[in-house]
Enzyme design. Structure first.
Site, PDB file in Angstrom:
ATOM      1  CG  ASP A   1      -2.429   0.497   0.879  1.00 46.47           C
ATOM      2  OD1 ASP A   1      -2.288   1.768   0.411  1.00 46.47           O
ATOM      3  OD2 ASP A   1      -3.261  -0.047   0.893  1.00 46.47           O
TER       4      ASP A   1
ATOM      5  CG  HIS B   1      -4.331   2.187  -2.016  1.00 44.13           C
ATOM      6  ND1 HIS B   1      -4.479   2.943  -1.080  1.00 44.13           N
ATOM      7  CD2 HIS B   1      -5.662   2.347  -2.516  1.00 44.13           C
ATOM      8  CE1 HIS B   1      -5.568   3.406  -0.904  1.00 44.13           C
ATOM      9  NE2 HIS B   1      -6.157   2.762  -1.735  1.00 44.13           N
TER      10      HIS B   1
ATOM     11  CD  GLU C   1      -9.940   3.997  -1.394  1.00 45.57           C
ATOM     12  OE1 GLU C   1     -10.802   4.378  -0.649  1.00 45.57           O
ATOM     13  OE2 GLU C   1      -8.899   3.974  -0.862  1.00 45.57           O
TER      14      GLU C   1
HETATM   15  C1  TNX Z   1     -11.179   2.088   1.799  1.00 45.22           C
HETATM   16  S1  TNX Z   1     -11.807  -0.934   1.015  1.00 45.22           S
HETATM   17  C2  TNX Z   1     -10.099   1.294   1.521  1.00 45.22           C
HETATM   18  C3  TNX Z   1      -9.055   1.275   2.261  1.00 45.22           C
HETATM   19  C4  TNX Z   1      -9.181   1.947   3.613  1.00 45.22           C
HETATM   20  C5  TNX Z   1     -10.552   1.527   3.961  1.00 45.22           C
HETATM   21  C6  TNX Z   1     -10.829   2.238   5.308  1.00 45.22           C
HETATM   22  C7  TNX Z   1     -10.813  -0.601   0.125  1.00 45.22           C
HETATM   23  C8  TNX Z   1     -10.526  -1.498  -1.164  1.00 45.22           C
HETATM   24  N1  TNX Z   1      -9.940   0.478   0.354  1.00 45.22           N
HETATM   25  O1  TNX Z   1      -7.721   1.644   1.675  1.00 45.22           O
HETATM   26  O2  TNX Z   1      -8.042   1.463   4.561  1.00 45.22           O
HETATM   27  O3  TNX Z   1     -11.467   1.984   2.984  1.00 45.22           O
HETATM   28  O4  TNX Z   1     -12.063   1.741   5.815  1.00 45.22           O
END
Ligand code: TNX
Length: 544
Positions: free
Chosen positions: A201, A278, A342
């Site tokens: 990450d 990430h 994301e």
């Molecule tokens: C979203 S769930 C994210 C994570 C964060 C999380 C916190 C997901 C695929 N991505 O990077 O840690 O929310 O709740």
């Protein structure tokens, strides 16, 4: 010699030489078994009860090892194992019934013997986990236990869903190999079977890759540690830091050790290597992986980062394939998780390499660069005999029909995927995010990322929501996620996992027979086992 034997024989019939712990008055198993038929009387399981194996399977030693592990805190030792052709009196017999599914079992406790009848070794392993919940809890507080009485009962069971997962984020905070093994122990106790290991990450790269040593030399360490809540990203002046570096990673030997530990508990480990978002841990290690080639630092705050893998340059694909080559060699799992969540496109929009890629591939929108990258990685994985899982963002644009979707932004992504024939794992924030607060009264709680996810909400998860019976066939299972931005220690992680993980287990195992009221009765018994093991767990459902 003879006298000694007589003394021993006499001794073992007298309570003075060890205590007999009476059976509990109530049978309460979590997850809820398909059928529980109570009888009269008890079977006294003693230190000298033997285990008789009536079939051959290379994984049966995992079952007897599990039984030893269950009995160790009670007797301080395991049981003698022998092979047999017919059931042995006074013994725990492990028998195969080929008509049962490999993960199904029937546990029959009779006054004269115990039979574990299973479709395969995995089913027998689950029978042992059920037997663990029949052991009187008082046995854990007493030393010198000679026997524990098990109630006479027949319990039949098999899981409703094949994929019953738990994800642990070891990037935002690192957990040692021993802690990861404890996480796997918790999963085994709850009859879960997939450990999703979030290994890379923005805040840290945690898996040794021999071809790219800087990933762990550089990418596994953040220069300093955020204290308290992330007020709004790295450049926010309200960020408070502890100036000590924070890091950690697993060597390939350690990874193999964890994979093996999990396999012995019938748990598959699915690694996650985030691509293309990430990615700051990787970009800080090898700046040429980013669009600009700038040197970044491993990210010190949470949230989403714009700095992602460049999709224009071929060197990015050479890199990810080099990484995945080592990953598939370490993890025998059918599935490899490539993240995909994301991933902002702002860097791509300004990048000449990415623009050239869009042109060459006739992509209309920058988002399609992610589809292009995912499809390419999927081809690579398929060529290695593996399948790809990604977070539901990979559905945006044109997902391949063969990718498996992990639905986290609610169930809608998973519903859409199942309707179009992609396989799905349901892990929606609304029911599966164990990093969220467990109570509305957050004053007495350890700092959390936010949200509100009480046990009841986890229990209420319906992975088949809005799906026809045919579409339901695309739902592989469910998963609880533990993101660790605000979870820095293993006891805190336990507190977030328990008892919510037991509610998730009941969804995965007992979907067709869920009953929250009845779960509340049974979970009271389960937490006594947590107490016996010294696990840290939340008590809100008990009004505490
Ligand atoms: C979203 S769930 C994210 C994570 C964060 C999380 C916190 C997901 C695929 N991505 O990077 O840690 O929310 O709740």
């Amino acid at each position: 010699m003879k006298n000694l034997f007589l003394l021993f024989a006499l001794c073992s019939t007298l309570s003075g030489c060890g205590k007999v712990i009476p059976a509990d008055t109530e049978i309460a198993v979590v997850p809820k078994p398909e059928r529980v038929t109570e009888g009269q009387g008890v079977f006294p399981l003693t230190v000298s009860t033997r285990v008789a194996l009536l079939f051959d399977d290379e994984r049966l030693p995992y079952v007897t090892a599990a039984l030893d592990e269950v009995l160790m805190p009670v007797f301080g030792r395991g049981l003698e194992v022998l092979e047999a052709d017919i059931p042995v009196a006074e013994a725990v017999n492990i028998v195969r019934d080929e008509a049962m599914p490999a993960d199904g079992y029937r546990l029959e406790v009779a006054p004269g013997r115990v039979d574990i009848v299973a479709g395969g070794a995995q089913g027998a392993f689950y029978a042992v986990q059920t037997l663990r919940q029949l052991i009187p809890v008082a046995a854990y507080d007493v030393t010198n236990v000679r026997a524990v009485e098990l109630p006479v009962v027949t319990i039949e069971d098999k899981p409703c869903l094949g994929y019953r997962g738990m994800m642990l984020d070891v990037c935002r905070h690192f957990f040692t190999v021993d802690e990861v093994k404890e996480a796997i122990d918790l999963m085994a106790m709850h009859k879960l079977d997939v450990f999703h290991w979030h290994l890379t990450d923005d805040q840290g790269w945690r898996i040794e890759i021999k071809k790219y040593p800087k990933l762990t030399e550089v990418g596994s360490v953040r220069r300093r540690t955020l204290i308290g809540r992330d007020p709004g990203g790295e450049y926010d002046e309200n960020c408070k830091y502890d100036e000590t570096p924070y890091g950690g990673f697993y060597t390939q030997d350690e990874i193999r050790d964890v994979v093996d530990y999990a396999a012995k508990r019938f748990i598959t480990v699915i690694p996650e290597v985030e691509f293309p978002g990430h990615a700051v841990g990787a970009l800080a290690s090898y700046p040429w992986l980013g669009c600009t080639g700038e040197q970044y630092e491993v990210r010190q705050t949470w949230d989403i980062d714009d700095r992602v893998f460049c999709i224009g340059k071929e060197s990015t694909f050479e890199f990810i394939e080099g990484v995945l080559e080592e990953v598939v060699a370490l993890f025998p799992s059918e599935y490899i998780h490539i993240g995909g969540d994301e991933c902002p496109t702002v860097m791509w929009e300004k990048c000449p390499h990415c623009k050239a890629r869009m042109k060459a591939e006739r992509l209309k929108r920058p988002r399609q660069l992610q589809n292009y990258a995912t499809a390419r990685v999927e081809k690579f994985l398929n060529a290695h005999g593996r399948r790809l899982i990604g977070w539901d963002e990979i559905l945006e644009g044109d997902v391949t029909p063969t990718a498996t979707i992990m639905s986290w932004r609610g169930a809608k992504g998973g519903i859409k995927a199942a309707k179009q024939g992609n396989y799905v794992i349901m892990a929606p924030t609304t029911n599966c995010y164990l990093d969220y607060y467990q109570t509305r009264d957050t004053a007495g709680e350890p700092l959390s990322i936010g949200g509100y996810l009480p046990v009841e909400k986890v229990y209420a998860l319906d992975p088949y929501e809005q799906l026809t019976p045919e579409e339901q066939g695309y739902i592989l299972g469910v998963q609880a996620n533990l993101w660790t931005e605000y979870i820095a220690t293993w006891p805190h992680a336990q507190y977030m996992l328990l008892p919510r993980l037991s509610a998730l287990a009941e969804v995965g195992w007992s979907l067709d027979r869920k009953d929250y009221g009845d779960y509340l009765r049974r979970v009271r018994r389960l937490v006594k086992l947590y107490d016996a093991y010294g696990y840290n767990y939340a008590k809100h459902i008990f009004g505490e």
